[in-house]
Design a protein around this motif. Sequence first.
Motif, mmCIF file in Angstrom:
data_model
loop_
_atom_site.group_PDB
_atom_site.id
_atom_site.type_symbol
_atom_site.label_atom_id
_atom_site.label_comp_id
_atom_site.label_asym_id
_atom_site.label_seq_id
_atom_site.Cartn_x
_atom_site.Cartn_y
_atom_site.Cartn_z
ATOM 1 N N ILE A 271 0.952 -1.169 0.097
ATOM 2 C CA ILE A 271 -0.027 0.183 -0.129
ATOM 3 C C ILE A 271 0.888 1.315 0.178
ATOM 4 O O ILE A 271 0.490 2.114 -0.562
ATOM 5 C CB ILE A 271 -0.990 -0.081 1.345
ATOM 6 C CG1 ILE A 271 -1.815 -1.068 1.149
ATOM 7 C CG2 ILE A 271 -1.559 1.152 1.426
ATOM 8 C CD1 ILE A 271 -2.751 -1.514 2.451
ATOM 9 N N ASN A 272 2.032 1.167 0.838
ATOM 10 C CA ASN A 272 2.914 2.533 0.705
ATOM 11 C C ASN A 272 3.416 2.805 -0.363
ATOM 12 O O ASN A 272 3.570 3.783 -0.968
ATOM 13 C CB ASN A 272 4.006 2.069 2.042
ATOM 14 C CG ASN A 272 4.838 3.499 2.080
ATOM 15 O OD1 ASN A 272 4.276 4.414 2.302
ATOM 16 N ND2 ASN A 272 6.151 3.226 1.875
ATOM 17 N N GLU A 273 3.764 1.608 -1.310
ATOM 18 C CA GLU A 273 4.435 1.812 -2.789
ATOM 19 C C GLU A 273 3.231 2.228 -3.820
ATOM 20 O O GLU A 273 3.526 3.012 -4.586
ATOM 21 C CB GLU A 273 5.097 0.536 -2.973
ATOM 22 C CG GLU A 273 6.710 0.407 -2.207
ATOM 23 C CD GLU A 273 7.548 1.452 -2.372
ATOM 24 O OE1 GLU A 273 7.589 1.908 -3.546
ATOM 25 O OE2 GLU A 273 8.348 1.567 -1.534
ATOM 26 N N ALA A 274 2.195 1.676 -3.541
ATOM 27 C CA ALA A 274 1.206 1.774 -4.509
ATOM 28 C C ALA A 274 0.392 3.041 -4.325
ATOM 29 O O ALA A 274 -0.132 3.312 -5.412
ATOM 30 C CB ALA A 274 0.593 0.501 -4.890
ATOM 31 N N ARG A 275 0.349 3.586 -3.402
ATOM 32 C CA ARG A 275 -0.507 4.598 -3.189
ATOM 33 C C ARG A 275 -0.439 5.571 -3.962
ATOM 34 O O ARG A 275 -1.539 6.421 -4.364
ATOM 35 C CB ARG A 275 -0.397 5.114 -1.463
ATOM 36 C CG ARG A 275 -1.391 6.277 -1.080
ATOM 37 C CD ARG A 275 -1.300 6.650 0.316
ATOM 38 N NE ARG A 275 -2.011 5.458 1.034
ATOM 39 C CZ ARG A 275 -2.052 5.629 2.144
ATOM 40 N NH1 ARG A 275 -1.103 6.218 2.951
ATOM 41 N NH2 ARG A 275 -2.484 4.588 2.852
ATOM 42 N N ASN A 276 0.739 6.201 -4.418
ATOM 43 C CA ASN A 276 1.048 7.506 -5.055
ATOM 44 C C ASN A 276 1.122 6.998 -6.806
ATOM 45 O O ASN A 276 1.541 7.671 -7.361
ATOM 46 C CB ASN A 276 2.148 8.291 -4.758
ATOM 47 C CG ASN A 276 1.662 8.995 -3.352
ATOM 48 O OD1 ASN A 276 0.707 9.468 -3.174
ATOM 49 N ND2 ASN A 276 2.644 8.854 -2.428
ATOM 50 N N LEU A 277 0.643 5.633 -6.988
ATOM 51 C CA LEU A 277 1.125 5.195 -8.415
ATOM 52 C C LEU A 277 0.337 5.953 -9.463
ATOM 53 O O LEU A 277 1.021 6.142 -10.445
ATOM 54 C CB LEU A 277 0.763 3.563 -8.431
ATOM 55 C CG LEU A 277 1.309 2.985 -9.780
ATOM 56 C CD1 LEU A 277 2.909 3.087 -9.776
ATOM 57 C CD2 LEU A 277 0.827 1.539 -9.791
ATOM 58 N N SER A 278 -0.978 6.195 -8.921
ATOM 59 C CA SER A 278 -1.777 7.013 -10.145
ATOM 60 C C SER A 278 -1.156 8.428 -10.256
ATOM 61 O O SER A 278 -1.165 8.914 -11.270
ATOM 62 C CB SER A 278 -3.194 7.074 -9.493
ATOM 63 O OG SER A 278 -3.866 5.934 -9.698
ATOM 64 N N ARG A 279 -0.691 9.101 -9.148
ATOM 65 C CA ARG A 279 0.124 10.307 -9.251
ATOM 66 C C ARG A 279 1.249 10.281 -10.411
ATOM 67 O O ARG A 279 1.344 11.152 -11.046
ATOM 68 C CB ARG A 279 0.359 11.072 -8.086
ATOM 69 C CG ARG A 279 1.051 12.414 -7.943
ATOM 70 C CD ARG A 279 1.466 12.863 -6.630
ATOM 71 N NE ARG A 279 2.357 11.739 -5.877
ATOM 72 C CZ ARG A 279 3.463 11.583 -6.170
ATOM 73 N NH1 ARG A 279 3.980 12.366 -7.267
ATOM 74 N NH2 ARG A 279 4.202 10.747 -5.605
ATOM 75 N N ARG A 280 1.762 9.312 -9.964
ATOM 76 C CA ARG A 280 3.239 9.032 -10.707
ATOM 77 C C ARG A 280 2.874 8.718 -12.298
ATOM 78 O O ARG A 280 3.312 9.277 -12.880
ATOM 79 C CB ARG A 280 3.795 7.731 -10.013
ATOM 80 C CG ARG A 280 4.571 7.973 -8.827
ATOM 81 C CD ARG A 280 4.927 6.870 -8.328
ATOM 82 N NE ARG A 280 5.632 7.016 -7.029
ATOM 83 C CZ ARG A 280 5.787 6.202 -6.065
ATOM 84 N NH1 ARG A 280 5.482 4.895 -6.333
ATOM 85 N NH2 ARG A 280 6.244 6.545 -4.812
ATOM 86 N N PHE A 281 1.623 7.969 -12.551
ATOM 87 C CA PHE A 281 1.211 7.791 -13.898
ATOM 88 C C PHE A 281 0.769 9.335 -14.451
ATOM 89 O O PHE A 281 1.266 9.441 -15.959
ATOM 90 C CB PHE A 281 -0.099 6.891 -13.802
ATOM 91 C CG PHE A 281 0.374 5.486 -13.650
ATOM 92 C CD1 PHE A 281 1.531 4.981 -14.467
ATOM 93 C CD2 PHE A 281 -0.430 4.342 -13.149
ATOM 94 C CE1 PHE A 281 1.998 3.612 -14.296
ATOM 95 C CE2 PHE A 281 -0.052 3.141 -13.113
ATOM 96 C CZ PHE A 281 0.927 2.890 -13.665
ATOM 97 N N LEU A 282 0.148 9.910 -14.003
ATOM 98 C CA LEU A 282 -0.122 11.589 -14.270
ATOM 99 C C LEU A 282 1.112 12.443 -14.455
ATOM 100 O O LEU A 282 1.283 12.684 -15.735
ATOM 101 C CB LEU A 282 -1.068 11.912 -13.211
ATOM 102 C CG LEU A 282 -2.405 11.864 -13.009
ATOM 103 C CD1 LEU A 282 -2.987 12.528 -11.681
ATOM 104 C CD2 LEU A 282 -3.160 12.083 -14.286
#
Length: 613
Positions: A271-282
């Motif tokens: 969860i800690n690694e994936a939480r900002n994955l969408s922001r990184r995709f953006l």
Amino acid sequence: MVALEGGHAACGILLPYAIAEIIRAVTRLGDATAGWADALQAPLLLFIALALGEVVLSRAAGTLQFYFGPLQRHAVTRALYAYLQHHSQRYLSDNFAGALAHRIGETSLAVNQIMWAVIFDFWPVAIVFGVSIGLLFQAHLQLALFVLGWAVAFVALSWWLATRCQPYAVQAAAARSETTGRLVDSVTNLFSARLFARLGFERSLLDDQLAVELRAVRRSMWYSERVRWFQFAAAAVLKVGTLWYALRLWSQGLIGVAEFVLATSLSLLIINEARNLSRRFLEFFEFIGNVNNGVRTLIRPHELVDLAEARPGTIRRGEIEFSGVHFGYHAGQTIFENLDLRIPAGQRVGLVGFSGSGKSSFVSLLLRLYDPQQGRILIDGQDIRLMTQDSLHAQLGLIPQDPSLFHRSLLDNIRYGRQEASDEEVVEAARKAHAHEFVAQMKDGYHAMVGERGVKLSGGQRQRIAIARVILKNAPVLILDEATSSLDSVTEKAIQETLDEAMHGKTVIVIAHRLSTIAHLDRILVFDHGRIVEDGSHAELLARGGTYHRLWSGQAGGFLQDDPPAPGEKRSALATAATDGANLALAADPGDDPEGEAPRPDRGEAVLPAAAT
């Protein structure tokens, strides 16, 4: 960096495994404390090694990023700028210089950001997911499948939401750029706004643009907020689901305490690694868009390239020949059609004609800013397309009508003509161009900065620096485009004498609107709609009574009018007076009539009206 960052991510995700091994060892010991050191030695050493590895590997990757990141960005900037340098004059005229420079900086930065996103964001997340699911498969198959299904669904939905949000992020960025552009435009014209008492009006325009930007930014932020809702909801599902499923498996005796701790710990790390994955995709899509825009703008095929057989050429005499030249800037537009012309070495030639007659196009072709569609342009018998562009331009000297200087010192700007020149040679060139006097009066003298495009200097001062630069270059072919148009009459007369001296032994082409500045040249070419309609010396052309005679007679204040008078159009009193004055001067000048004869109409000579006589 890929290897180090992969190792760093693996160490981080293996820490729960080490903790599980410690718990498993403690569970085996039970209440017995004897021999605990031996029992816990291996898992404790594993935990310490993973913790140290996480720190060392992450900082090693960061050090490499710190060292090589700027170098990589510089390499991209250098490559893009080198490619831009070889674009044609047509390309540079069609694009704003500031926009091109911005594209270079934006693209080089985006390339860096894409690499860092892949290495430091996506690659570690892939390692975390892969190792975690592998460990869970060792613990329990169904638990691993649950986390795997969550991970796949989360990444796929994050990717899809990022693609949906990207247009709004692009619109917000465009709105911010528009605001910046409006602000720069307003600041640039602040003097005009103050003189017209429009300061409040400019603030009102800025407020309107800020309102547009606010709507675009809020729309983008709202979609980003929806992505965050998804992220937090998905994280909650994984937390609760993993905990509940692990408790159920433990209660049924299907997993032990160590596997229970491992599953819950791994879910928290995921969860800690994936939480900002969408922001990184953006951000990733935004970086990709920046590179794409830069490539579309900058990386276009070069219009003018050195031919494979082109070699550095040497211009010794400066003989110029146009042979069967056909040229037009665009399809369907013809400037020159089958133009044939020869200019002997050392001849001084003036080009005259109304605006749009082809004078500047002639010079642009000679400078190889454009290539003709047909025909050849030769210098000393060499086709200029078989010379490298650098070697051609190194041997042509140009003094433009509106010279542009670098935001560097006066010394650097003059020395640009010949970079190996000594300070004394620079000063001597400035003296010849009558620039030394005003340079000496400046605070820092030759080391004074001239501002962007030379804005700290007046038009006449910029022109004198440009003249000094070309004098220092000392090229065998000299081209002057209204080189003294910004000078006062006294300075112009003095510099004209200097230019006459600089012309000695060179092939010279002079574009002039003030015909008095070219009357002393060896030859004058009269252009009209891309054709050379007259060719001869000043005296010969006046004697013919043709187009040049009309241009000479029709000058207003020493300059050509912008457009020729239409057939049958009445001329102004000023033009009529200029004509009469020119005719009088022609009749009174014995140089035009060495025998002292009266003008003869059969030779095309002007016959004065009785009133003028």
